[in-house]
Scaffold this active site. Structure first.
Site, PDB file in Angstrom:
ATOM      1  N   HIS A   1      17.046 -20.494   6.184  1.00  0.00           N
ATOM      2  CA  HIS A   1      16.273 -20.533   4.939  1.00  0.00           C
ATOM      3  C   HIS A   1      15.275 -21.682   4.976  1.00  0.00           C
ATOM      4  O   HIS A   1      15.654 -22.849   5.121  1.00  0.00           O
ATOM      5  CB  HIS A   1      17.133 -20.655   3.668  1.00  0.00           C
ATOM      6  CG  HIS A   1      16.468 -19.958   2.511  1.00  0.00           C
ATOM      7  ND1 HIS A   1      15.444 -20.529   1.804  1.00  0.00           N
ATOM      8  CD2 HIS A   1      16.620 -18.716   1.988  1.00  0.00           C
ATOM      9  CE1 HIS A   1      15.023 -19.677   0.885  1.00  0.00           C
ATOM     10  NE2 HIS A   1      15.718 -18.561   0.987  1.00  0.00           N
ATOM     11  N   GLY A   2      14.031 -21.290   4.871  1.00  0.00           N
ATOM     12  CA  GLY A   2      12.946 -22.269   4.790  1.00  0.00           C
ATOM     13  C   GLY A   2      12.632 -22.966   6.108  1.00  0.00           C
ATOM     14  O   GLY A   2      11.915 -23.969   6.118  1.00  0.00           O
TER      15      GLY A   2
ATOM     16  N   GLY B   1      12.673 -16.095   8.465  1.00  0.00           N
ATOM     17  CA  GLY B   1      11.793 -14.996   8.091  1.00  0.00           C
ATOM     18  C   GLY B   1      10.411 -15.399   7.644  1.00  0.00           C
ATOM     19  O   GLY B   1       9.439 -15.307   8.391  1.00  0.00           O
ATOM     20  N   HIS B   2      10.323 -15.894   6.425  1.00  0.00           N
ATOM     21  CA  HIS B   2       9.036 -16.073   5.766  1.00  0.00           C
ATOM     22  C   HIS B   2       8.027 -16.837   6.609  1.00  0.00           C
ATOM     23  O   HIS B   2       6.879 -16.422   6.762  1.00  0.00           O
ATOM     24  CB  HIS B   2       9.257 -16.764   4.410  1.00  0.00           C
ATOM     25  CG  HIS B   2       8.010 -16.885   3.612  1.00  0.00           C
ATOM     26  ND1 HIS B   2       7.241 -18.031   3.612  1.00  0.00           N
ATOM     27  CD2 HIS B   2       7.361 -15.999   2.824  1.00  0.00           C
ATOM     28  CE1 HIS B   2       6.192 -17.843   2.833  1.00  0.00           C
ATOM     29  NE2 HIS B   2       6.239 -16.626   2.351  1.00  0.00           N
TER      30      HIS B   2
ATOM     31  N   GLU C   1      26.846 -18.800   7.416  1.00  0.00           N
ATOM     32  CA  GLU C   1      25.462 -19.226   7.608  1.00  0.00           C
ATOM     33  C   GLU C   1      25.192 -20.275   6.535  1.00  0.00           C
ATOM     34  O   GLU C   1      25.372 -20.022   5.348  1.00  0.00           O
ATOM     35  CB  GLU C   1      24.504 -18.044   7.467  1.00  0.00           C
ATOM     36  CG  GLU C   1      23.044 -18.476   7.682  1.00  0.00           C
ATOM     37  CD  GLU C   1      22.075 -17.301   7.749  1.00  0.00           C
ATOM     38  OE1 GLU C   1      22.454 -16.219   8.244  1.00  0.00           O
ATOM     39  OE2 GLU C   1      20.930 -17.483   7.297  1.00  0.00           O
TER      40      GLU C   1
ATOM     41  N   HIS D   1      17.229  -7.932   4.709  1.00  0.00           N
ATOM     42  CA  HIS D   1      17.999  -8.062   3.468  1.00  0.00           C
ATOM     43  C   HIS D   1      17.697  -6.838   2.602  1.00  0.00           C
ATOM     44  O   HIS D   1      16.576  -6.692   2.111  1.00  0.00           O
ATOM     45  CB  HIS D   1      17.576  -9.364   2.751  1.00  0.00           C
ATOM     46  CG  HIS D   1      18.349  -9.630   1.494  1.00  0.00           C
ATOM     47  ND1 HIS D   1      18.172 -10.768   0.749  1.00  0.00           N
ATOM     48  CD2 HIS D   1      19.307  -8.927   0.844  1.00  0.00           C
ATOM     49  CE1 HIS D   1      18.973 -10.753  -0.303  1.00  0.00           C
ATOM     50  NE2 HIS D   1      19.676  -9.633  -0.267  1.00  0.00           N
TER      51      HIS D   1
ATOM     52  N   ARG E   1      17.887  -5.479  -0.656  1.00  0.00           N
ATOM     53  CA  ARG E   1      18.151  -5.976  -2.018  1.00  0.00           C
ATOM     54  C   ARG E   1      18.415  -4.811  -2.956  1.00  0.00           C
ATOM     55  O   ARG E   1      17.955  -3.691  -2.720  1.00  0.00           O
ATOM     56  CB  ARG E   1      16.959  -6.807  -2.518  1.00  0.00           C
ATOM     57  CG  ARG E   1      16.717  -8.076  -1.727  1.00  0.00           C
ATOM     58  CD  ARG E   1      15.653  -8.939  -2.394  1.00  0.00           C
ATOM     59  NE  ARG E   1      16.159  -9.586  -3.573  1.00  0.00           N
ATOM     60  CZ  ARG E   1      16.532 -10.867  -3.650  1.00  0.00           C
ATOM     61  NH1 ARG E   1      16.410 -11.659  -2.594  1.00  0.00           N
ATOM     62  NH2 ARG E   1      16.987 -11.366  -4.769  1.00  0.00           N
TER      63      ARG E   1
ATOM     64  N   THR F   1      16.680 -15.816  -1.786  1.00  0.00           N
ATOM     65  CA  THR F   1      18.089 -16.168  -1.988  1.00  0.00           C
ATOM     66  C   THR F   1      18.162 -17.670  -2.249  1.00  0.00           C
ATOM     67  O   THR F   1      18.097 -18.471  -1.324  1.00  0.00           O
ATOM     68  CB  THR F   1      18.919 -15.750  -0.752  1.00  0.00           C
ATOM     69  OG1 THR F   1      18.530 -14.430  -0.381  1.00  0.00           O
ATOM     70  CG2 THR F   1      20.393 -15.780  -1.055  1.00  0.00           C
TER      71      THR F   1
ATOM     72  N   ARG G   1       0.821  -1.223   0.000  1.00  0.00           N
ATOM     73  CA  ARG G   1       0.000   0.000   0.000  1.00  0.00           C
ATOM     74  C   ARG G   1       0.851   1.267   0.000  1.00  0.00           C
ATOM     75  O   ARG G   1       0.321   2.371   0.030  1.00  0.00           O
ATOM     76  CB  ARG G   1      -0.907   0.023   1.230  1.00  0.00           C
ATOM     77  CG  ARG G   1      -2.087  -0.912   1.140  1.00  0.00           C
ATOM     78  CD  ARG G   1      -3.121  -0.351   0.183  1.00  0.00           C
ATOM     79  NE  ARG G   1      -4.127  -1.314  -0.153  1.00  0.00           N
ATOM     80  CZ  ARG G   1      -5.315  -1.427   0.442  1.00  0.00           C
ATOM     81  NH1 ARG G   1      -5.631  -0.636   1.434  1.00  0.00           N
ATOM     82  NH2 ARG G   1      -6.169  -2.334   0.034  1.00  0.00           N
TER      83      ARG G   1
ATOM     84  N   HIS H   1      11.631  -5.004  -0.825  1.00  0.00           N
ATOM     85  CA  HIS H   1      10.959  -4.977   0.484  1.00  0.00           C
ATOM     86  C   HIS H   1      11.627  -3.949   1.414  1.00  0.00           C
ATOM     87  O   HIS H   1      11.127  -2.857   1.579  1.00  0.00           O
ATOM     88  CB  HIS H   1      10.814  -6.375   1.119  1.00  0.00           C
ATOM     89  CG  HIS H   1      11.943  -7.336   0.879  1.00  0.00           C
ATOM     90  ND1 HIS H   1      13.235  -7.056   1.222  1.00  0.00           N
ATOM     91  CD2 HIS H   1      11.960  -8.586   0.339  1.00  0.00           C
ATOM     92  CE1 HIS H   1      14.010  -8.074   0.909  1.00  0.00           C
ATOM     93  NE2 HIS H   1      13.271  -9.030   0.358  1.00  0.00           N
TER      94      HIS H   1
HETATM   95  N1  PXP Z   1      19.234 -16.293   5.859  1.00  0.00           N
HETATM   96  C1  PXP Z   1      19.554 -15.656   4.716  1.00  0.00           C
HETATM   97  C2  PXP Z   1      20.988 -15.329   4.469  1.00  0.00           C
HETATM   98  C3  PXP Z   1      18.551 -15.292   3.781  1.00  0.00           C
HETATM   99  O1  PXP Z   1      18.897 -14.668   2.640  1.00  0.00           O
HETATM  100  C4  PXP Z   1      17.214 -15.582   4.083  1.00  0.00           C
HETATM  101  C5  PXP Z   1      16.131 -15.181   3.124  1.00  0.00           C
HETATM  102  O2  PXP Z   1      16.100 -13.814   2.982  1.00  0.00           O
HETATM  103  C6  PXP Z   1      16.929 -16.221   5.305  1.00  0.00           C
HETATM  104  C7  PXP Z   1      17.967 -16.584   6.170  1.00  0.00           C
HETATM  105  C8  PXP Z   1      15.535 -16.513   5.758  1.00  0.00           C
HETATM  106  O3  PXP Z   1      14.896 -17.400   4.923  1.00  0.00           O
HETATM  107  P1  PXP Z   1      13.346 -17.648   5.141  1.00  0.00           P
HETATM  108  O4  PXP Z   1      12.638 -16.375   4.843  1.00  0.00           O
HETATM  109  O5  PXP Z   1      13.019 -18.748   4.190  1.00  0.00           O
HETATM  110  O6  PXP Z   1      13.154 -18.057   6.582  1.00  0.00           O
END
Ligand code: PXP
Length: 244
Positions: A194-195, A216-217, A154, A46, A48, A104, A21, A53
């Site tokens: 990640h994930g 994050g997600h 990481e 992050h 970008r 990523t 928005r 975002h």
């Molecule tokens: N770590 C790094 C370095 C990332 O680039 C990301 C995604 O932005 C994450 C962790 C988190 O991943 P997710 O959003 O899938 O939890």
């Protein structure tokens, strides 16, 4: 007893929602303050290249308000390095970045960019910023990071997460476990991310020398269902008391 695992919460997708928005809701600082009250260890963002975002102003405000130590994820470019040095975050994670990717999608190829990355990290030498590389769970990439004097990696858990409870689950887990053991051997601190979600994070946390997760997600999405506080509380319990 295993050390408490630090949790960095990546709030990129709070910004995604806000940008839908182009106003100031949900407010990132408010979310950061809730995360502080939930005893999270770090705020991760992050920045970008396309600013899809997180925006420059967010990085600046999060650092200035200082609710929690800031972990800045960024590509190894001069533009990002300048922003990083201006911001002076607690930590900085170097990630590969392609404009067309949704997230990523893989780790940084350190071993094939030793000269470029070596020069890039040399500028961090006199900075008080904890520098890490986001790498796939590969021994050669960890060795390459060690060669450049980087003290933290990481491990990208994306493939493990995608294969969770599927055919390649065990082999992906084994790769991460071996990579984490290798970090210990070469004196590198091991983070992962990640994930990760309620189902798969316990198994990653059971690896003894993984000391930090960045997530994050899933956490931000699940907060829509259960609330941020409850989501974080449940996740912290899982990563610090893995059932396996
Ligand atoms: N770590 C790094 C370095 C990332 O680039 C990301 C995604 O932005 C994450 C962790 C988190 O991943 P997710 O959003 O899938 O939890």
């Amino acid at each position: 007893m295993k050390k408490k695992i630090r949790l960095g919460v990546n709030i990129d997708h709070v910004a995604t929602l806000r940008n839908a928005r182009n106003e100031d809701f949900p407010n990132l600082l408010k979310v950061a303050s809730i995360l502080k009250d939930s005893h999270v260890d770090l705020i991760t963002v992050h920045l970008r290249e396309d600013r899809r975002h997180i925006r420059d102003k967010d990085v600046e405000e999060l650092k200035n308000k200082n609710y929690l130590p800031l972990n800045l994820e960024m590509a190894a470019t001069d533009e990002m390095k300048n922003i990083c040095f201006k911001t002076n975050p607690f930590s900085c994670c170097i990630v590969p970045e392609r404009r067309e990717e949704l997230t990523t999608e893989g780790g940084l190829d350190v071993k094939n960019q030793l000269d470029y990355l070596g020069e890039f990290v040399s500028d961090f030498k006199d900075k008080d910023i904890k520098l890490s590389f986001f790498v796939d769970p590969e021994i050669e990439q960890i060795d390459a990071a060690a060669k450049l004097g980087v003290k933290v990696v990481e491990i990208h858990t994306g493939k493990f997460s995608l294969n969770y409870n599927k055919k390649n689950h065990q082999s992906e887990f084994n790769r991460i476990e071996r990579a984490a053991e290798h970090c210990l051997k070469v004196g590198i601190d091991c983070h992962a991310g990640h994930g990760l979600n309620f189902d798969n994070a316990g198994e990653i946390s059971s690896i003894p020398n993984i000391v930090e997760l960045n997530v994050g997600h899933f956490l931000i999405s699940n907060a829509l269902l259960d609330g941020l506080n409850i989501t974080i509380k449940k996740f912290m319990k899982i990563i610090n008391h893995p059932s396996i």
